[in-house]
Design a protein around this motif. Structure first.
Motif, PDB file in Angstrom:
ATOM      1  N   VAL A 147      -7.982  -7.495  -7.657  1.00 53.56           N
ATOM      2  CA  VAL A 147      -6.950  -7.950  -8.590  1.00 53.56           C
ATOM      3  C   VAL A 147      -5.612  -7.329  -8.198  1.00 53.56           C
ATOM      4  O   VAL A 147      -5.492  -6.110  -8.032  1.00 53.56           O
ATOM      5  N   SER A 148      -4.600  -8.169  -8.062  1.00 56.18           N
ATOM      6  CA  SER A 148      -3.279  -7.693  -7.659  1.00 56.18           C
ATOM      7  C   SER A 148      -2.460  -7.293  -8.881  1.00 56.18           C
ATOM      8  O   SER A 148      -2.374  -8.032  -9.866  1.00 56.18           O
ATOM      9  N   ALA A 186      -5.316  -4.172  -5.920  1.00 59.79           N
ATOM     10  CA  ALA A 186      -4.268  -4.122  -4.903  1.00 59.79           C
ATOM     11  C   ALA A 186      -2.954  -3.850  -5.624  1.00 59.79           C
ATOM     12  O   ALA A 186      -2.513  -4.662  -6.440  1.00 59.79           O
ATOM     13  N   GLY A 187      -2.371  -2.716  -5.356  1.00 62.18           N
ATOM     14  CA  GLY A 187      -1.158  -2.335  -6.052  1.00 62.18           C
ATOM     15  C   GLY A 187      -0.007  -2.079  -5.096  1.00 62.18           C
ATOM     16  O   GLY A 187      -0.166  -2.107  -3.871  1.00 62.18           O
ATOM     17  N   ARG A 188       1.133  -1.833  -5.668  1.00 66.73           N
ATOM     18  CA  ARG A 188       2.300  -1.409  -4.906  1.00 66.73           C
ATOM     19  C   ARG A 188       2.708  -0.033  -5.382  1.00 66.73           C
ATOM     20  O   ARG A 188       2.558   0.311  -6.554  1.00 66.73           O
ATOM     21  N   GLN A 189       3.222   0.731  -4.479  1.00 62.60           N
ATOM     22  CA  GLN A 189       3.725   2.061  -4.790  1.00 62.60           C
ATOM     23  C   GLN A 189       5.220   1.949  -5.020  1.00 62.60           C
ATOM     24  O   GLN A 189       5.965   1.583  -4.121  1.00 62.60           O
ATOM     25  N   SER A 190       5.647   2.211  -6.231  1.00 63.39           N
ATOM     26  CA  SER A 190       7.071   2.044  -6.530  1.00 63.39           C
ATOM     27  C   SER A 190       7.896   3.087  -5.786  1.00 63.39           C
ATOM     28  O   SER A 190       7.389   4.125  -5.362  1.00 63.39           O
ATOM     29  N   LEU A 191       9.159   2.800  -5.639  1.00 66.39           N
ATOM     30  CA  LEU A 191      10.026   3.635  -4.818  1.00 66.39           C
ATOM     31  C   LEU A 191      10.226   5.026  -5.396  1.00 66.39           C
ATOM     32  O   LEU A 191      10.588   5.957  -4.681  1.00 66.39           O
ATOM     33  N   HIS A 192       9.993   5.195  -6.711  1.00 69.30           N
ATOM     34  CA  HIS A 192      10.255   6.496  -7.328  1.00 69.30           C
ATOM     35  C   HIS A 192       9.001   7.361  -7.440  1.00 69.30           C
ATOM     36  O   HIS A 192       9.056   8.431  -8.054  1.00 69.30           O
ATOM     37  N   GLU A 193       7.856   6.943  -6.850  1.00 73.24           N
ATOM     38  CA  GLU A 193       6.653   7.758  -6.944  1.00 73.24           C
ATOM     39  C   GLU A 193       6.000   7.900  -5.574  1.00 73.24           C
ATOM     40  O   GLU A 193       6.114   7.014  -4.723  1.00 73.24           O
ATOM     41  N   ASP A 194       5.320   9.021  -5.367  1.00 70.30           N
ATOM     42  CA  ASP A 194       4.595   9.199  -4.119  1.00 70.30           C
ATOM     43  C   ASP A 194       3.190   8.609  -4.266  1.00 70.30           C
ATOM     44  O   ASP A 194       2.813   8.130  -5.338  1.00 70.30           O
ATOM     45  N   GLU A 195       2.431   8.648  -3.165  1.00 69.66           N
ATOM     46  CA  GLU A 195       1.115   8.010  -3.196  1.00 69.66           C
ATOM     47  C   GLU A 195       0.193   8.662  -4.217  1.00 69.66           C
ATOM     48  O   GLU A 195      -0.555   7.970  -4.925  1.00 69.66           O
ATOM     49  N   ALA A 196       0.232   9.970  -4.328  1.00 70.22           N
ATOM     50  CA  ALA A 196      -0.638  10.665  -5.277  1.00 70.22           C
ATOM     51  C   ALA A 196      -0.350  10.217  -6.706  1.00 70.22           C
ATOM     52  O   ALA A 196      -1.279   9.987  -7.502  1.00 70.22           O
ATOM     53  N   ALA A 216      -8.994   7.155  -5.489  1.00 67.66           N
ATOM     54  CA  ALA A 216      -8.738   7.850  -4.233  1.00 67.66           C
ATOM     55  C   ALA A 216      -9.275   7.093  -3.036  1.00 67.66           C
ATOM     56  O   ALA A 216      -8.910   7.399  -1.895  1.00 67.66           O
ATOM     57  N   ASP A 217     -10.126   6.108  -3.278  1.00 64.27           N
ATOM     58  CA  ASP A 217     -10.733   5.318  -2.208  1.00 64.27           C
ATOM     59  C   ASP A 217      -9.782   4.191  -1.817  1.00 64.27           C
ATOM     60  O   ASP A 217      -9.502   3.309  -2.640  1.00 64.27           O
ATOM     61  N   PRO A 218      -9.277   4.167  -0.582  1.00 60.41           N
ATOM     62  CA  PRO A 218      -8.304   3.134  -0.200  1.00 60.41           C
ATOM     63  C   PRO A 218      -8.874   1.726  -0.162  1.00 60.41           C
ATOM     64  O   PRO A 218      -8.113   0.767  -0.084  1.00 60.41           O
ATOM     65  N   LYS A 219     -10.201   1.586  -0.208  1.00 63.11           N
ATOM     66  CA  LYS A 219     -10.788   0.252  -0.295  1.00 63.11           C
ATOM     67  C   LYS A 219     -10.846  -0.227  -1.740  1.00 63.11           C
ATOM     68  O   LYS A 219     -10.758  -1.427  -2.003  1.00 63.11           O
ATOM     69  N   GLN A 220     -11.004   0.694  -2.668  1.00 65.12           N
ATOM     70  CA  GLN A 220     -11.074   0.318  -4.083  1.00 65.12           C
ATOM     71  C   GLN A 220      -9.691   0.194  -4.709  1.00 65.12           C
ATOM     72  O   GLN A 220      -9.497  -0.591  -5.636  1.00 65.12           O
ATOM     73  N   LEU A 221      -8.742   0.987  -4.220  1.00 59.03           N
ATOM     74  CA  LEU A 221      -7.348   0.850  -4.633  1.00 59.03           C
ATOM     75  C   LEU A 221      -6.499   0.776  -3.372  1.00 59.03           C
ATOM     76  O   LEU A 221      -6.287   1.775  -2.680  1.00 59.03           O
ATOM     77  N   VAL A 222      -6.049  -0.426  -3.055  1.00 56.13           N
ATOM     78  CA  VAL A 222      -5.220  -0.658  -1.879  1.00 56.13           C
ATOM     79  C   VAL A 222      -3.761  -0.588  -2.301  1.00 56.13           C
ATOM     80  O   VAL A 222      -3.343  -1.297  -3.219  1.00 56.13           O
ATOM     81  N   LEU A 223      -2.998   0.269  -1.644  1.00 57.61           N
ATOM     82  CA  LEU A 223      -1.556   0.348  -1.899  1.00 57.61           C
ATOM     83  C   LEU A 223      -0.835  -0.250  -0.699  1.00 57.61           C
ATOM     84  O   LEU A 223      -0.862   0.314   0.395  1.00 57.61           O
ATOM     85  N   PHE A 224      -0.208  -1.396  -0.914  1.00 60.65           N
ATOM     86  CA  PHE A 224       0.419  -2.107   0.192  1.00 60.65           C
ATOM     87  C   PHE A 224       1.848  -1.648   0.412  1.00 60.65           C
ATOM     88  O   PHE A 224       2.583  -1.379  -0.555  1.00 60.65           O
ATOM     89  N   PRO A 225       2.268  -1.580   1.676  1.00 62.95           N
ATOM     90  CA  PRO A 225       3.692  -1.337   1.953  1.00 62.95           C
ATOM     91  C   PRO A 225       4.520  -2.545   1.538  1.00 62.95           C
ATOM     92  O   PRO A 225       4.031  -3.679   1.571  1.00 62.95           O
TER      93      PRO A 225
END
Length: 316
Positions: A147-148, A186-196, A216-225
């Protein structure tokens, strides 16, 4: 290459950069993931959708079961083992043939990764009943619904997708959790937060919705550039592999392809990857055999920003 032969602009010559350096390419290493794009029609219009899906955009039309079956047959001839099949859009649950397409894939014991926004199209009674039927018939063990979400923050998500989109997506996620489906985000990392911080935010949201998801699992939570249409990344040369400590085999087009069907086209075709559906240079033929015969030249800004520099991949 002589100075006078340099291409005038970046990302215009298949073999050389604007500086006259040899452009990087990626050879085929074998099928990991075959994608089917069910069409560019979508129930919403996201502000930054990379293929401009919307309720009116039908430049990629719905795939039918008849479009899909020859490629599944070709996969069977290519490898005796099951592979990952990905389905994307647009919104796949708007495709009239989506349930029989899913059933055909799962019946052949491929793993299926389906990308959805989990909104109204998925929540229609016919689709929910069909998903539960796949589950009850034992065909959903290799099914993951990714889910995106554009943010774990409702305001940021709705700024991208429209008022109420976050609440509607969360309702879909709750239903998937309640019915026991395997879910990824599948999420996006906003510009004001780090990956953690991003992983913590999505993890808290998943927990609140009853999802069994390890953030923490990159397959279960994908953070796209992020992919910015007017972005100006550097061109990728053969020297970049050593400079960046990367290998061509790690790039998405080494082991993935995507099937699309253009409006008014007589048949489906295969593109180099999930991202580049509008550049004719990345449309590689009507069959997987044709589409994997030659290396893919990294002659697009997104090859640089998403894949090589961003480290992104759409598969699981």
């Amino acid at each position: 290459m002589a100075d006078t032969d340099f291409p005038a602009e970046k990302f215009t010559h298949p073999d050389f950069t604007a500086k006259g350096e040899t452009r990087a390419s990626v050879a085929w290493t074998g099928l990991k993931t075959l994608w089917f794009n069910t069409g560019t029609l979508c129930n919403i219009e996201c502000r930054n959708c990379y293929i401009l899906s919307s309720p009116k955009n039908d430049r990629l039309v719905y795939l039918t079961l008849a479009d899909v079956m020859p490629y599944l047959d070709e996969v069977d001839r290519m490898t005796p083992d099951g592979v990952e099949i990905g389905i994307t859009g647009g919104e796949p649950f708007m495709c009239p043939d989506i349930l029989p397409i899913m059933e055909a894939i799962l019946f052949r014991e491929h793993s299926l990764l389906l990308l959805t926004n989990a909104m109204r199209p998925m929540m229609r009674p016919r689709i929910r009943e069909g998903l539960c039927r796949l589950r009850d018939n034992g065909l959903a063990e290799k099914l993951t619904l990714r889910v995106s979400l554009d943010s774990h923050d409702p305001a940021l998500h709705d700024a991208e997708r429209g008022e109420g989109a976050f609440e509607e997506a969360c309702a879909g996620l709750r239903w998937l959790a309640d019915e026991g489906f395997q879910v990824a985000i599948a999420g996006r990392q906003s510009l004001h937060e780090d990956e953690a911080a991003a992983r913590a935010g999505y993890g808290a949201l998943a927990s609140s919705l009853g999802l069994s998801l390890d953030a923490a699992d990159p397959k279960q939570l994908v953070l796209f550039p992020e992919m910015i249409p007017q972005d100006d990344p550097p061109e990728i040369t053969t020297a970049c592999w050593g400079i960046l400590d990367k290998v061509p085999e790690s790039i998405m087009c080494a082991d993935q392809r995507m099937v699309i069907r253009r409006k008014d086209a007589a048949r489906a075709t295969v593109t180099a990857c999930t991202l580049l559906v509008d550049d004719p240079a990345f449309e590689l033929g009507h069959t997987l055999k044709q589409a994997t015969a030659e290396p893919v030249k990294l002659n697009h800004p997104w090859c640089a920003s998403f894949c090589v520099l961003g480290g992104g991949s759409c598969s699981a």
